[in-house]
Design an enzyme around this catalytic site. Structure first.
Site, short mmCIF file in Angstrom:
data_model
loop_
_atom_site.label_atom_id
_atom_site.label_comp_id
_atom_site.label_asym_id
_atom_site.label_seq_id
_atom_site.Cartn_x
_atom_site.Cartn_y
_atom_site.Cartn_z
CE LYS A 96 0.82 4.27 14.94
NZ LYS A 96 -0.46 3.81 14.42
C1 E4P Z 1 -0.70 1.47 12.29
O1 E4P Z 1 0.29 1.90 12.81
C2 E4P Z 1 -1.51 2.28 11.36
O2 E4P Z 1 -2.15 3.33 12.03
C3 E4P Z 1 -2.49 1.40 10.65
O3 E4P Z 1 -1.78 0.28 10.16
C4 E4P Z 1 -3.25 2.09 9.52
O4 E4P Z 1 -3.96 1.12 8.80
P1 E4P Z 1 -5.06 1.51 7.70
O5 E4P Z 1 -4.38 2.21 6.59
O6 E4P Z 1 -5.64 0.19 7.28
O7 E4P Z 1 -6.07 2.38 8.39
#
Ligand code: E4P
Length: 287
Positions: A96
């Site tokens: 990521k």
């Molecule tokens: C996943 O890839 C993201 O990091 C995650 O969905 C973020 O979620 P949030 O906005 O609820 O922290």
């Protein structure tokens, strides 16, 4: 549509996997922090490396692990470390990379894009994260990201915060309703200048679901291969809407996956069916 579980909690990952509906996992530093805090409370028995290795082993599908750096070179170096340490376990690591790592005005904006490009040339799969606009998603695809993660919930939060609305994290937000309010307010104005002041959206995006719709449209128009992961999901309604649009993947918190299978009338129906089993029918199963 593939379902990824949006957590770094190994217990949640294993339980969701036992339900037979998990195609992958997404983590981020905040989710790792939450999992570590839980482990510390229980008396953490394994190292971080062993723990992440366990996550990779537990899932037969992509596991997104995020870098921590903000400069392109650092992110590429960290991505290589993560890939070398964990990909051999189950051949499922995706790195990521934030689409942009700038944290203040004036800071370098393209470090994320550059890192994605370099990693894609090295054959390391990437997931462009913290994507809040269709244009960021377009850049992620052009840089060769394997996945793009539009953050539905955080876009909803941003729009609601700017409008001074009060809301809870898991609340449903309806961008269509917001759009119709904006249209009505504009109708009451007499000139373009006056009407154009009334803007309730985030540069034409009225909610996170619409962000996904726009990205799907752009990717289809140019046949980009980057897969779209609807991320930052807050409720089952969002899951339904992105599924209707044909999104490739939704990464869903454990709590929301549970919400997806629950309905009052299903429970009520179960009570009645269980109550109505007659002895003659029960006898069939008694061997
Ligand atoms: C996943 O890839 C993201 O990091 C995650 O969905 C973020 O979620 P949030 O906005 O609820 O922290």
């Amino acid at each position: 549509m593939q379902i990824f579980v949006d957590t770094a909690d190994l217990e949640e990952i294993k339980e969701a996997k036992s339900w037979g509906i998990v195609d992958g996992v997404t983590t981020n530093p905040s989710l790792i922090k939450k999992a570590v805090e839980k482990l510390k409370d229980k008396g953490m028995e394994m190292s971080m490396e062993e723990y992440i290795g366990e996550i990779c082993r537990a899932v037969d599908g992509p596991v997104s692990l995020e870098v921590k750096g903000i400069k392109s070179d650092d992110m590429v170096r960290e991505a290589t470390i993560l890939y070398e340490k964990f990909n051999h376990i189950n051949n499922n690591v995706v790195i990521k990379i934030p689409i942009s790592t700038a944290m203040n005005e004036g800071e370098e904006l393209f470090e994320g894009v550059k890192a994605i490009k370099e990693l894609s040339e090295k054959g390391i799969p990437t997931n462009a994260t913290l994507v809040m606009t269709p244009c960021q998603a377009l850049l992620a695809a052009k840089a060769g990201a394997s996945y793009v993660s539009p953050f539905l919930g955080r876009v909803d939060d941003y729009i609601r915060e700017r409008l001074g609305m009060k809301f809870d994290k898991w609340d449903i937000f309806d961008g269509k309703l917001l759009r119709s309010i904006e249209e009505k307010r504009r109708e009451q104005k007499n000139s373009y200048d006056e009407a154009s002041w009334i803007s309730l959206s985030d540069e034409g995006i009225y909610d996170g679901v619409e962000l996904v719709e726009s990205i799907i449209k752009i990717y289809r128009a140019y046949n980009y291969k980057t897969k779209i992961i609807a991320a930052s999901i807050r409720n089952a309604m969002q899951v339904r809407k992105v599924a209707e649009m044909g999104v490739d993947i939704a990464t869903i918190p454990f709590k929301v996956i549970k919400e997806m299978v629950s309905h009052y009338k299903t429970m009520e129906g179960m009570c009645k069916f269980t109550e109505d089993v007659v002895d003659e029918y029960r006898a069939i199963f008694e061997q």
